[in-house]
Design a protein around this motif. Structure first.
Motif, PDB file in Angstrom:
ATOM      1  N   LEU A  28      93.416  22.795 -34.818  1.00  0.00           N
ATOM      2  CA  LEU A  28      91.953  22.836 -34.873  1.00  0.00           C
ATOM      3  C   LEU A  28      91.439  23.548 -33.631  1.00  0.00           C
ATOM      4  N   ILE A  29      90.666  24.628 -33.817  1.00  0.00           N
ATOM      5  CA  ILE A  29      90.162  25.398 -32.676  1.00  0.00           C
ATOM      6  C   ILE A  29      88.642  25.475 -32.637  1.00  0.00           C
ATOM      7  N   SER A  30      87.956  25.040 -33.677  1.00  0.00           N
ATOM      8  CA  SER A  30      86.503  25.118 -33.735  1.00  0.00           C
ATOM      9  C   SER A  30      85.879  23.966 -32.950  1.00  0.00           C
ATOM     10  N   HIS A  31      85.051  24.310 -31.964  1.00  0.00           N
ATOM     11  CA  HIS A  31      84.398  23.271 -31.162  1.00  0.00           C
ATOM     12  C   HIS A  31      83.397  22.484 -31.992  1.00  0.00           C
ATOM     13  N   GLN A  32      82.725  23.179 -32.903  1.00  0.00           N
ATOM     14  CA  GLN A  32      81.751  22.498 -33.765  1.00  0.00           C
ATOM     15  C   GLN A  32      82.466  21.486 -34.668  1.00  0.00           C
TER      16      GLN A  32
END
Length: 102
Positions: A28-32
């Protein structure tokens, strides 16, 4: 702004464009998305705490609802004494605050 998001994966170092998960290692790389998952976890924890409180009342509440009348009376006495002690404590705290405020 073009709407392109280029995020480097902290796990494998691959640059990903407009993705929530790394295309190489599926991290998982999405900050949102991380924020949404964290908020959902906090909400679930609060729900579990509320359900626990409803399913596991304190001794006075359990005694107030007991089928045997003597235990109900003891429960009400215990509940009333807790309320009286709380009211005295709140009044004392208010008085000390007023004296300290001058």
């Amino acid at each position: 702004m073009s709407g392109k998001r280029i995020i480097k994966c902290p796990n494998c170092g691959v640059f990903n464009t407009n993705r929530d998960y790394c295309e190489n290692c599926n991290t998982l790389i999405s900050h949102q998305k991380k924020r949404e998952i964290k908020e959902a976890k906090i909400k679930q924890t609060r729900i579990e705490a509320a359900v626990y409180e409803l399913e596991n009342p304190n001794l006075a509440e359990r005694l107030k609802k007991h089928p045997f009348f003597l235990y109900r009376i003891i429960g009400w006495i215990l509940y009333s004494s807790i309320m009286i002690v709380s009211a005295i404590g709140a009044g004392l705290a208010w008085f000390i605050t007023m004296v300290a405020a001058g």
